[in-house]
Motif scaffolding. Structure first.
Motif, mmCIF file in Angstrom:
data_model
loop_
_atom_site.group_PDB
_atom_site.id
_atom_site.type_symbol
_atom_site.label_atom_id
_atom_site.label_comp_id
_atom_site.label_asym_id
_atom_site.label_seq_id
_atom_site.Cartn_x
_atom_site.Cartn_y
_atom_site.Cartn_z
ATOM 1 N N GLN A 37 0.846 -1.189 0.000
ATOM 2 C CA GLN A 37 0.000 0.000 0.000
ATOM 3 C C GLN A 37 0.882 1.241 0.000
ATOM 4 O O GLN A 37 1.809 1.367 0.789
ATOM 5 C CB GLN A 37 -0.925 0.013 1.205
ATOM 6 N N ILE A 38 0.589 2.153 -0.916
ATOM 7 C CA ILE A 38 1.394 3.358 -1.057
ATOM 8 C C ILE A 38 0.817 4.488 -0.221
ATOM 9 O O ILE A 38 1.512 5.162 0.530
ATOM 10 C CB ILE A 38 1.457 3.788 -2.532
ATOM 11 N N ASP A 39 -0.480 4.706 -0.374
ATOM 12 C CA ASP A 39 -1.166 5.765 0.356
ATOM 13 C C ASP A 39 -2.625 5.373 0.468
ATOM 14 O O ASP A 39 -2.963 4.188 0.301
ATOM 15 C CB ASP A 39 -0.983 7.122 -0.354
ATOM 16 N N ALA A 40 -3.497 6.330 0.732
ATOM 17 C CA ALA A 40 -4.918 6.023 0.911
ATOM 18 C C ALA A 40 -5.620 5.707 -0.403
ATOM 19 O O ALA A 40 -6.760 5.233 -0.395
ATOM 20 C CB ALA A 40 -5.619 7.198 1.597
ATOM 21 N N MET A 41 -4.939 5.939 -1.534
ATOM 22 C CA MET A 41 -5.599 5.768 -2.829
ATOM 23 C C MET A 41 -5.112 4.584 -3.638
ATOM 24 O O MET A 41 -5.864 3.991 -4.402
ATOM 25 C CB MET A 41 -5.437 7.043 -3.668
ATOM 26 N N ASP B 20 15.843 7.676 -8.644
ATOM 27 C CA ASP B 20 16.881 7.174 -7.756
ATOM 28 C C ASP B 20 16.244 6.196 -6.769
ATOM 29 O O ASP B 20 15.021 6.013 -6.763
ATOM 30 C CB ASP B 20 17.547 8.334 -7.013
ATOM 31 N N ILE B 21 17.078 5.560 -5.958
ATOM 32 C CA ILE B 21 16.600 4.704 -4.871
ATOM 33 C C ILE B 21 16.989 5.354 -3.548
ATOM 34 O O ILE B 21 18.138 5.740 -3.351
ATOM 35 C CB ILE B 21 17.197 3.288 -4.941
ATOM 36 N N LEU C 251 10.376 15.638 -11.070
ATOM 37 C CA LEU C 251 9.998 16.018 -12.426
ATOM 38 C C LEU C 251 10.587 17.372 -12.790
ATOM 39 O O LEU C 251 10.723 18.255 -11.942
ATOM 40 C CB LEU C 251 8.476 16.077 -12.556
ATOM 41 N N ASN C 252 10.931 17.490 -14.045
ATOM 42 C CA ASN C 252 11.353 18.765 -14.620
ATOM 43 C C ASN C 252 10.458 19.063 -15.813
ATOM 44 O O ASN C 252 10.288 18.211 -16.694
ATOM 45 C CB ASN C 252 12.815 18.716 -15.077
ATOM 46 N N ALA D 35 7.094 16.664 -4.183
ATOM 47 C CA ALA D 35 7.027 16.289 -2.770
ATOM 48 C C ALA D 35 6.445 14.882 -2.619
ATOM 49 O O ALA D 35 6.893 14.094 -1.777
ATOM 50 C CB ALA D 35 6.193 17.303 -1.989
ATOM 51 N N ARG D 36 5.445 14.567 -3.467
ATOM 52 C CA ARG D 36 4.868 13.211 -3.425
ATOM 53 C C ARG D 36 5.849 12.182 -3.974
ATOM 54 O O ARG D 36 6.016 11.088 -3.405
ATOM 55 C CB ARG D 36 3.562 13.170 -4.235
ATOM 56 N N LEU D 37 6.519 12.520 -5.068
ATOM 57 C CA LEU D 37 7.473 11.587 -5.661
ATOM 58 C C LEU D 37 8.681 11.368 -4.764
ATOM 59 O O LEU D 37 9.319 10.315 -4.818
ATOM 60 C CB LEU D 37 7.921 12.101 -7.034
#
Length: 481
Positions: A218-222, A389-390, A399-400, A439-441
């Motif tokens: 699970q990553i987040d609530a979605m 990256d890890i 992102l750019n 910020a999320r990534l």
């Protein structure tokens, strides 16, 4: 058609059906020989401790000595002081699994003995050394119904070539008469005990540990990630490959992904212990899942604009570019709603990772009664690149945004020159939208790792249709800090 031709045709048809039903993975984990050697080193340490705790049964028996008669002996309280596995190796067996070969192992045992000849009784202690122990273990890899890996011992054999026992006592000539019988029986007992212990250790230690591989994360609530195996792990001459589904999904409503994973041409890299191949399918299912969950809708209001930017999101500001706003909605706050009609599609090539999102930007005036009046609808297209990256066992990125292009899709306030809004949209994208996405990534997405595994010496490479991540691993025992 002859029988032979019919057989060939049926065989070809079966092959085509098998290939049509095969599922390409969205994510591949490759463990190289270096990675297997490291895992083997950790496993041998555990096995050595397990074998040192073997419980040996008492031995008793009778034999006859010419001119003496029947002799009864007993061996008890045997204590396995040590069991050493100094030389071992792990090998890949293509299309089968793994083989562990242990050579020149040795053990030491002490205990008590007793003997009875007619009315003569004696007892004492003994030391026994077991040398040149050879153990061969074949491990078969598979997967269970949930997509977790399984491991089993398909074969185990133990051979002991030398056993030496030393008895302490007064009747040395007598002990020499029956030590051969004791050594022979002890050899058979220990050979059976070793393989029984190996099978037990695989079931009680190794199999439960493999089950710590996350099938879903699970990553987040979605959203979450499906990391279940689509096929049993495959052993080749160079590496062990695990093929995972590698698919993001919406937690609220999981639906079929409308595009298939592409085949991965895994490069022959073997410098690291483990490699992860994350396909474009893996990343694109993320966009599909978050779009399905309604997470790719962003709203921008004046309160979100950084204080160092010298304009406000109001009709007064935009009236310089859209003259009708000053007359229709004088000095009112505005809201921008950004959304995508479809999930963004990402591509991966040797040059990197990129996508060309198409975003609708709906502008509203916020009326005094808080209702929204639609002003105009823009379509924004642009080139976006990503840095991957890890970090802390997660795939992270940023992102750019390159050049963006605006076009007017609909207007409720008359026509105007869209290009004049380009600078404002660039500012809003770079100062508000992009920092929120990054910020999320930065939180990243978890890699499928077994419990207590840490990664180091990371490399990142781009190939056609997939991202290759390589790393060395370190196992952290419980209680490690």
């Amino acid at each position: 058609m002859g029988a032979q031709s019919l057989a060939v045709a049926c065989g070809a048809l079966a092959l085509c059906l098998a290939l049509a039903g095969a599922t390409d993975p969205g994510f591949v984990v490759r463990i190289t020989q270096a990675g297997l050697d490291y895992a083997h080193q950790q496993g041998i340490t555990i096995l050595e401790k397990e074998l040192a705790q073997l419980k040996l049964p008492d031995i008793s028996g009778d034999f006859r000595i010419r001119h003496v008669g029947k002799v009864h002996y007993g061996i008890s309280s045997m204590d396995l002081r040590s069991f050493h596995l100094p030389h071992s190796r792990i090998s890949l067996v293509p299309n089968v699994g793994l083989q562990v070969a242990i050579s020149n192992a040795f053990a030491e045992v002490d205990g008590n003995w007793r003997v009875k000849i007619h009315f003569i009784r004696d007892r004492g202690s003994f030391d026994l050394k077991v040398e040149n122990i050879y153990i061969k273990i074949n491990l078969k890899l598979g997967s269970d119904a949930s997509g977790k890996p399984t491991i089993d011992t398909s074969d185990c054999s133990t051979r002991i070539s030398k056993v030496r026992v030393h008895f302490s006592g007064k009747f040395g000539w007598l002990y020499n008469l029956f030590h051969d019988a004791v050594e022979s029986r002890f050899r058979k007992i220990l050979e059976n005990k070793v393989c029984t212990n190996v099978v037990s250790s695989v079931h009680s230690e190794l199999q439960p540990y493999l089950q710590t591989l996350p099938v879903t994360a699970q990553i987040d609530a979605m959203a979450g990630i499906d990391y279940s195996l689509v096929a049993p792990p495959t052993a080749t001459a160079q590496a062990l490959d695990a093929y995972l589904k590698g698919e993001f999904f919406s937690l609220a409503h999981r639906s079929a992904v409308p595009f298939p994973p592409l085949p991965l041409a895994f490069p022959p890299d073997h410098d690291r212990m483990v490699y992860f191949a994350a396909s474009s399918y893996f990343f694109n299912t993320a966009g599909f899942a978050y779009h399905a969950a309604g997470a790719l809708v962003f709203e921008i209001t004046d309160s979100m604009i950084p204080k160092d930017i010298e304009f406000h999101l109001t009709t007064s500001t935009f009236s310089a570019f859209v003259p009708q706003l000053e007359k229709m909605y004088p000095d009112m706050p505005m809201k921008l709603r950004l959304s995508t009609l479809s999930a963004p599609f990402l591509s991966i090539g040797p040059g990197g990772l990129s996508l060309k999102p198409v975003v609708d930007v709906q502008a509203y005036a916020i009326l005094p009664n808080s209702t929204l009046a639609p002003l105009f609808l823009l379509t924004l297209t642009g080139n976006v690149s990503a840095v991957i990256d890890i970090k802390s066992s997660h795939i992270v990125g940023s992102l750019n945004v390159g050049r963006m292009k605006l076009s007017l899709k609909h207007s409720d306030v008359g026509t105007f020159q869209v290009r004049t809004l380009q600078s404002i949209m660039n500012i809003l994208a770079s100062s508000i939208l992009l920092p929120r996405l990054n910020a999320r990534l930065e939180q990243g997405f978890p890699l499928p790792l077994l419990d207590r595994i840490q990664l180091s010496n990371v490399l990142v490479r781009f190939h056609q249709n997939f991202l290759l991540l390589g790393a060395d691993v370190q196992y952290q025992p419980r209680g490690w800090r």
